[in-house]
Design an enzyme around this catalytic site. Structure first.
Site, PDB file in Angstrom:
ATOM      1  N   TRP A 120      65.852  62.627  52.835  1.00 29.93           N
ATOM      2  CA  TRP A 120      64.897  61.780  53.773  1.00 29.93           C
ATOM      3  C   TRP A 120      64.686  60.685  53.109  1.00 29.93           C
ATOM      4  O   TRP A 120      64.683  59.624  53.645  1.00 29.93           O
ATOM      5  CB  TRP A 120      63.998  62.754  54.276  1.00 29.93           C
ATOM      6  CG  TRP A 120      63.070  61.893  55.264  1.00 29.93           C
ATOM      7  CD1 TRP A 120      61.501  61.945  55.356  1.00 29.93           C
ATOM      8  CD2 TRP A 120      63.119  61.047  56.361  1.00 29.93           C
ATOM      9  NE1 TRP A 120      60.954  61.319  56.438  1.00 29.93           N
ATOM     10  CE2 TRP A 120      62.428  60.530  57.309  1.00 29.93           C
ATOM     11  CE3 TRP A 120      64.660  60.443  56.718  1.00 29.93           C
ATOM     12  CZ2 TRP A 120      62.131  59.686  58.221  1.00 29.93           C
ATOM     13  CZ3 TRP A 120      64.723  59.776  57.866  1.00 29.93           C
ATOM     14  CH2 TRP A 120      63.461  59.001  58.682  1.00 29.93           C
ATOM     15  N   LYS A 175      54.694  70.640  63.601  1.00 32.93           N
ATOM     16  CA  LYS A 175      55.751  71.081  64.306  1.00 32.93           C
ATOM     17  C   LYS A 175      56.626  71.858  63.350  1.00 32.93           C
ATOM     18  O   LYS A 175      57.586  72.615  63.691  1.00 32.93           O
ATOM     19  CB  LYS A 175      56.598  69.427  64.703  1.00 32.93           C
ATOM     20  CG  LYS A 175      56.917  68.677  63.669  1.00 32.93           C
ATOM     21  CD  LYS A 175      58.225  68.772  62.939  1.00 32.93           C
ATOM     22  CE  LYS A 175      58.323  67.831  61.900  1.00 32.93           C
ATOM     23  NZ  LYS A 175      59.712  67.855  61.178  1.00 32.93           N
TER      24      LYS A 175
END
Length: 360
Positions: free
Chosen positions: A15, A210
């Site tokens: 990322w 999440k």
């Protein structure tokens, strides 16, 4: 005209490299930023073309992170720097992209921070309870760095971002308007659309929680349940994310849950991403531990869902939220207390009881 801003990306995993690619292209086309982007790279030995070499040296020659983002060539104006102090020195904007458990140690090792600097955290996780109040990773950074910290979260699978597939992200910030506009310009482009909202807690907590729901989705996949079941887990998960966040931050905005950081990130993480993948393997492996699964499937990357589940569990217990958060409770119990994974679909009575209590 003010001097061009120096940008340092703190972290170089998949990322970190994917977002560095976007940042570098924006720095090259906007005069507000220095052209060169420094990326702090934790030094590792890798095998490259049959020879053991330093990861940073291989990257600076090839512009490819051969360990964490293989096959993706990054722009020439990114320079990997394994010396943290050198990477951090003189930066105006720090972009934080590393596992949250390494934040305090990293900040303490980076030396003095330039006055007037600011940070953006892309770190999904790092929750703590202090004096009855919910803490965030951005709070930790703010406290340690003593400057403004915004957060960027969204439905952003790293490899897809690196391939320049279209996606969105949400910038949670309370920075002055001038700085907000600058930060949007740093990240926003045709394939990575960014919208700023004044709800740091909502944006950041959606990004963390999440990953816990994604464990539940992965359990469903491991049990070979279908799309209907997974859709129910996602819906219940969003509902419990909302309940959890509002318990600690009543002022969170309803609209935040409809931003990329909310429902979009939840959907993409429950269908892709490492947390879902490892949770599926956890069920299929029948007793294999998380550490072993992480080593086998992630190639040195770290799971955030399991860490976040462990961090929020004592908070859930301390605030007597188990009856209101049956999915989060069940996910933790499956992951760490040996509960049967099939119990993931035995939530309805608990939810009904919680709803009755809520309406009294």
């Amino acid at each position: 005209m003010s001097a061009a801003k120096k940008v340092t990306v703190v972290g170089s995993g998949n990322w970190g490299c994917a977002i560095a690619k976007i940042i570098a292209k924006n720095c090259a086309r906007h005069d507000e930023f220095q052209n060169e982007v420094t990326m702090w790279m934790f030094e590792e030995q890798v095998e490259h073309r049959g020879i053991k070499r330093k990861l940073s040296e291989v990257f600076n020659e090839s512009k490819e992170n051969v360990k964490y983002l293989p096959g993706k060539v990054l722009p020439d104006n990114i320079r990997a720097e394994p010396d943290l102090k050198k990477a951090a020195e003189g930066a105006d904007i720090y972009v934080w992209v590393l596992p949250h458990q390494f934040v305090p140690r990293t900040v303490s090792s980076m030396g003095p921070v330039k006055e007037g600097a600011m940070s953006v955290s892309l770190i999904k996780g790092g929750l703590e309870l202090e004096g009855g109040k919910m803490g965030l990773c951005s709070d930790v950074l703010r406290k340690l760095l003593k400057h403004n910290v915004s957060v960027l979260m969204g439905a952003n699978v790293a490899n897809e971002v690196a391939d320049e597939q279209f996606c969105e992200a949400t910038l949670g910030t309370d920075a002055p308007e001038k700085d907000q506009n600058l930060l949007v310009k740093l990240f926003d482009c045709a394939t990575f659309r960014v919208r700023a909202v004044s709800d740091i807690a909502g944006v950041e907590l959606c990004g963390a929680l999440k990953n816990v729901v994604a464990l539940g989705a992965g359990f469903c996949d491991g049990l070979q349940f279908g799309s209907n079941t997974k859709a129910a887990i996602i819906r219940i998960g969003l509902e419990e994310m909302t309940t959890f966040i509002r318990h600690f931050h009543p002022s969170v905005k309803d609209s935040t849950f409809l931003e990329s950081c909310g429902v979009a990130d939840l959907i993409t993480t429950c269908f892709g991403g490492r947390n879902r993948k490892c949770a599926e393997a956890f069920v299929k492996a029948g007793g294999k531990g998380w550490v072993d699964i992480e080593k086998e499937l992630l190639g040195g990357q770290k799971l955030q869902g399991t860490l976040t589940a462990q961090e929020i569990w004592p908070i859930i217990e301390a605030h007597k939220l188990t009856s209101r958060l049956p999915l989060f409770t069940t996910i933790y119990q499956i992951a760490f207390e040996g509960k049967d994974p099939k119990s993931i679909v035995s939530l309805s009575p608990a939810i009904e009881d919680a709803n009755k209590q809520e309406s009294k």
